[in-house]
Design an enzyme around this catalytic site. Structure first.
Site, mmCIF file in Angstrom:
data_model
loop_
_atom_site.group_PDB
_atom_site.id
_atom_site.type_symbol
_atom_site.label_atom_id
_atom_site.label_comp_id
_atom_site.label_asym_id
_atom_site.label_seq_id
_atom_site.Cartn_x
_atom_site.Cartn_y
_atom_site.Cartn_z
ATOM 1 N N GLU A 255 38.284 34.421 38.003
ATOM 2 C CA GLU A 255 39.165 34.828 36.918
ATOM 3 C C GLU A 255 39.426 36.312 37.067
ATOM 4 O OE1 GLU A 255 39.277 36.043 32.670
ATOM 5 O OE2 GLU A 255 37.906 34.328 32.723
ATOM 6 N N CYS A 294 40.526 40.196 29.004
ATOM 7 C CA CYS A 294 41.278 39.566 30.087
ATOM 8 C C CYS A 294 42.502 38.847 29.540
ATOM 9 C CB CYS A 294 40.387 38.602 30.848
ATOM 10 S SG CYS A 294 39.495 37.456 29.792
HETATM 11 P P1 NDP Z 1 35.012 44.685 39.202
HETATM 12 O O1 NDP Z 1 35.748 43.695 40.002
HETATM 13 O O2 NDP Z 1 34.759 45.996 39.782
HETATM 14 O O3 NDP Z 1 33.617 44.096 38.721
HETATM 15 C C1 NDP Z 1 33.453 42.781 38.238
HETATM 16 C C2 NDP Z 1 32.064 42.314 38.558
HETATM 17 O O4 NDP Z 1 31.911 42.239 39.978
HETATM 18 C C3 NDP Z 1 30.988 43.265 38.086
HETATM 19 O O5 NDP Z 1 29.875 42.543 37.692
HETATM 20 C C4 NDP Z 1 30.681 44.061 39.332
HETATM 21 O O6 NDP Z 1 29.402 44.625 39.339
HETATM 22 C C5 NDP Z 1 30.786 42.983 40.377
HETATM 23 N N1 NDP Z 1 30.984 43.489 41.709
HETATM 24 C C6 NDP Z 1 31.712 44.541 42.118
HETATM 25 N N2 NDP Z 1 31.635 44.669 43.454
HETATM 26 C C7 NDP Z 1 30.834 43.674 43.890
HETATM 27 C C8 NDP Z 1 30.352 43.275 45.169
HETATM 28 N N3 NDP Z 1 30.707 43.916 46.247
HETATM 29 N N4 NDP Z 1 29.518 42.232 45.238
HETATM 30 C C9 NDP Z 1 29.157 41.560 44.143
HETATM 31 N N5 NDP Z 1 29.582 41.891 42.915
HETATM 32 C C10 NDP Z 1 30.410 42.926 42.782
HETATM 33 O O7 NDP Z 1 35.785 44.775 37.878
HETATM 34 P P2 NDP Z 1 35.516 45.748 36.645
HETATM 35 O O8 NDP Z 1 34.540 45.059 35.747
HETATM 36 O O9 NDP Z 1 35.202 47.141 37.030
HETATM 37 O O10 NDP Z 1 36.940 45.744 36.072
HETATM 38 C C11 NDP Z 1 37.984 46.298 36.854
HETATM 39 C C12 NDP Z 1 39.276 45.658 36.515
HETATM 40 O O11 NDP Z 1 39.152 44.236 36.562
HETATM 41 C C13 NDP Z 1 39.728 45.940 35.133
HETATM 42 O O12 NDP Z 1 40.284 47.179 35.018
HETATM 43 C C14 NDP Z 1 40.674 44.815 34.939
HETATM 44 O O13 NDP Z 1 41.897 45.082 35.507
HETATM 45 C C15 NDP Z 1 40.026 43.657 35.652
HETATM 46 N N6 NDP Z 1 39.261 42.801 34.759
HETATM 47 C C16 NDP Z 1 39.716 41.582 34.533
HETATM 48 C C17 NDP Z 1 39.055 40.752 33.696
HETATM 49 C C18 NDP Z 1 39.482 39.372 33.481
HETATM 50 O O14 NDP Z 1 38.754 38.631 32.857
HETATM 51 N N7 NDP Z 1 40.615 38.967 33.943
HETATM 52 C C19 NDP Z 1 37.867 41.167 32.963
HETATM 53 C C20 NDP Z 1 37.443 42.489 33.295
HETATM 54 C C21 NDP Z 1 38.109 43.228 34.184
HETATM 55 P P3 NDP Z 1 29.153 46.167 39.077
HETATM 56 O O15 NDP Z 1 29.475 46.406 37.677
HETATM 57 O O16 NDP Z 1 27.724 46.326 39.378
HETATM 58 O O17 NDP Z 1 30.053 46.899 40.022
#
Ligand code: NDP
Length: 684
Positions: A255, A294
């Site tokens: 998602e 989201c």
């Molecule tokens: P990220 O994609 O950076 O992070 C989402 C999750 O993935 C976090 O738990 C993060 O952990 C983890 N993650 C990041 N890199 C890795 C990796 N290499 N291996 C495993 N896990 C990883 O998204 P953000 O939460 O920072 O949000 C960024 C953007 O995503 C927002 O600005 C928005 O545009 C979108 N978003 C969309 C959502 C939706 O439901 N559609 C919800 C939230 C965000 P960690 O925090 O430790 O980096």
């Protein structure tokens, strides 16, 4: 510094080193540190496979459901702790309610869903399928819990709901979870997991937690595991193409970014109730969770002649939103989750500004109550305007994950539909209209590109759960840019954690395996009438063949008089040329009533408490006067019922297959009827 615990193999372990500092979104003060250095991720996966999974899969759906309910009740006793931490993420009380109590609500909803499943460790899926002329060979589908673990990689915006909305589903299915919340708000998830473990309600291994990086976790996943991801598209893509995930065909539910939209129907004018509903919904979606949802509305499509009225009304409404410290009761919008989120939103707005102009709010100034606008991650709601949505791509592609939305014009419904699709797939969309023809055109036209569509007007606005609320019993997820995944959705979600297996064999074998009687299976004859038996004593397949009864023309006439059903086919004097029948035919309900007279054990009190209803009833052959009918009556399925009140009689529901046959042994009707049957005295 409070170093967060990781729950590994049922033990709380803090990782090596100082870790990443996590800050209070409102004051900028450090709250905790998170590290997973030194954790044995392979051991976590092994533990989930070897301990958590067997512990859950041996429970029945009903036991798992009751476990969810007990957990939800337990967590409700710790709300104060959770709210206190939630405020530090920048969330207001209302935002925190969505996250915390919304998450707990999901546990309750999935707990109740147990009633849609049998009291078994597996489920039967759909109807049996006949595969032979002589009825000795058939097919069916069963669902068995996967033998793996659900790995949930979650976003920062819902540290509690994000975990519980997913775990409720895999736990009901009988599968354990490893949860990895986004690090920045993981201190709240950790507190909830600590409470969950302290409750002792979940079996060992049902839950493990990672606060920080996932290390080499994904190198150890198998085809029996399920990965769910919520976050940015770039991370999702990086993970989805992980070698191990591809090689093992590990299901990956994604998602990601979603440019959700709302459409104002061209039937709506400023004087209509729907106008205010539209403005209110957008303000809510922009400001709840400071737009870090989201599902938040990012694109607003308005008939071009109403653009100015809409942005003025919206600006006025947004100006009434008090921004600041969530601990202050007057505050309606809190802070973003942290400084890096604020920087990210500003960068995204800069990209949008190449094709839009700001009509409300500002990027660099915000008035806040009871807080320091610089130390806290505050930002003002920003309403953007774009006059040429068909020639601008950024407005349909750039997601500013904050209180930011763009208003755009359309000229007719085809255009509104086409614009909605430029988002290339969204989680949800709303249309505000009082005209269901417009709503239908939108749903049929735009349905391919959205996971959920809300039709909002004064008929439902008061009770509507709103554009931005994913609901446990409805599918949450969307095509294309939204990731192509599906979460929750009631039974649909549970099926993601179960293997569907087609089974083939004789009706008797399929009956014995599924514990649901299949038509044409060998029945179990018994001298004692089944209505004389308590719930525990009933056997699936237990069968009686009733005595026979002749249907007469007088019977049919009498039934027509008693019921008042004088449909022409039931009358003797009807000219039957051109009808479906040769002569006066018995009412289907009369045949069913006669069948009941044949199979019911009459006069003496017995353990059957009441007739609970009919699931299915089909009349398959006309019954003419002079026909002799009888019934093959078989115990099909047993569903135990729980006592809601201590005074409730212990009981269960028995389902019975009623095959009504004529003198040539052909079926004239078939039904599944339900009776409520008492359990043996002293049992519950
Ligand atoms: P990220 O994609 O950076 O992070 C989402 C999750 O993935 C976090 O738990 C993060 O952990 C983890 N993650 C990041 N890199 C890795 C990796 N290499 N291996 C495993 N896990 C990883 O998204 P953000 O939460 O920072 O949000 C960024 C953007 O995503 C927002 O600005 C928005 O545009 C979108 N978003 C969309 C959502 C939706 O439901 N559609 C919800 C939230 C965000 P960690 O925090 O430790 O980096």
């Amino acid at each position: 510094m409070n170093k967060l615990g990781n729950l590994v193999r049922n033990e709380w372990i803090t990782g090596d080193g100082d870790g990443q500092f996590l800050y209070n979104a409102v004051t900028g003060e450090p709250v905790a540190a998170a590290t997973t250095n030194g954790l044995d991720f392979k051991a976590m996966v092994d533990y989930a496979h070897s301990v958590g999974n067997p512990n859950l899969r041996r429970l029945t759906f009903h036991e798992r459901g009751r476990m969810l309910r007990a957990l939800a009740l337990y967590l409700r006793n710790h709300l104060d702790t959770f709210y206190a931490l939630s405020y530090k993420t920048g969330a207001t009380k209302a935002d925190s309610w969505i996250d915390i109590e919304g998450g707990i609500g999901n546990l309750f909803a999935y707990a109740s869903l147990r009633r849609k499943f049998p009291d078994e460790t597996f489920a039967v899926d759909g109807e049996g399928i006949s595969l032979s002329k002589q009825n000795t060979f058939m097919g069916h589908h069963m669902l068995v819990p996967k033998e793996g673990v659900a790995i949930h990689i979650n976003a920062f915006n819902f540290p509690v709901w994000g975990m519980l909305e997913k775990c409720a589903v895999n736990w009901l299915a009988g599968v354990p979870a490893i949860v990895k919340p986004a690090t920045v708000t993981s201190y709240l998830t950790e507190a909830v997991v600590k409470a969950i473990i302290a409750s002792g309600i979940l079996p060992k291994g049902a839950l493990q937690l990672i606060c920080g990086s996932v290390g080499d976790l994904l190198d150890h996943v198998t085809a029996q595991d399920v990965i769910t991801f919520t976050g940015s598209k770039s991370t999702a893509l990086q993970l989805k193409k992980h070698d191990r995930i591809l090689q093992e065909s590990v299901p990956f539910n994604m998602e990601a970014d979603s440019l959700n939209c709302i459409v104002l129907g061209d039937d709506v004018s400023p004087a209509d109730a729907e106008w205010d509903i539209f403005i209110k919904e957008i303000r809510k979606e922009m400001t709840v969770k400071a737009g870090q949802k989201c599902t938040a509305i990012r694109r607003i499509f308005v008939p071009e002649n109403k653009m100015e009225d809409v942005w003025k009304a919206l600006s006025k409404s947004l100006s009434q939103t008090v921004i600041g410290n969530p601990l202050n009761d007057k505050v309606r919008m809190g802070a973003l989750a942290g400084q890096s989120q604020r920087n990210e939103v500003k960068q995204q707005v800069q990209k949008l500004l190449a094709s839009t102009q700001i009509v409300y709010g500002a990027l660099d100034s915000v008035e806040v109550m009871d807080a320091d606008a610089n130390k806290g991650a505050f930002i003002s709601p920003i309403l953007l305007l774009n006059e040429k949505p068909f020639t601008s791509t950024a407005v349909h592609e750039v997601e500013a994950f904050g209180p930011v939305s763009t208003i755009m014009p359309y000229t007719n419904m085809e255009e509104a539909i086409a614009l909605s699709k430029l988002g290339k797939g969204s989680l949800c969309s709303s249309i505000v209209t009082a005209n269901d023809r417009i709503a239908k055109q939108y749903v049929l036209g735009a349905g391919t590109h959205h996971g959920r569509i809300l039709i909002l007007n004064k008929a439902c606005a008061k009770e509507s759960t709103g554009h931005g609320s994913p609901l446990p019993m409805l599918v949450h997820g969307g095509p294309g840019r939204a990731g192509g995944g599906e979460e929750m959705g009631g039974i649909r979600g549970v099926q993601h954690y179960m293997q569907r297996v087609a089974i083939q064999g004789s009706p008797t074998s399929i009956t014995n395996i599924t514990n649901v009687y299949q038509q044409y299976a060998k029945g179990i004859e018994n001298a004692i009438h089944p209505f004389k038996k308590y719930f525990e004593e009933l056997q699936i397949g237990e069968q009686i063949i009733t005595s026979k009864r002749i249907i007469t023309s007088e019977d049919i006439d009498k039934f027509a008089d008693i019921s008042g059903d004088h449909f022409y086919a039931h009358l003797t004097h009807t000219d039957f040329t051109g009808t479906m029948f040769e002569q006066q035919v018995a009412h289907g309900y009369f045949i069913m009533s006669i069948a009941a007279g044949l199979f019911v054990y009459s006069y003496e009190k017995n353990p059957v408490l009441l007739n609970y209803g009919i699931d299915e009833l089909r009349f398959t052959k006309p019954v003419y006067p002079g026909t002799e009918i009888y019934v093959r009556f078989t115990c099909k399925e047993k569903i135990p019922q729980e006592q809601r009140e201590p005074t409730d009689l212990p009981r269960g529901i028995a389902k019975w297959l009623v095959e009504i046959l004529d003198d040539s042994n052909e079926q004239v009707g078939i039904a599944t009827i339900l009776t409520m049957v008492a359990k043996k005295p002293g049992h519950n």
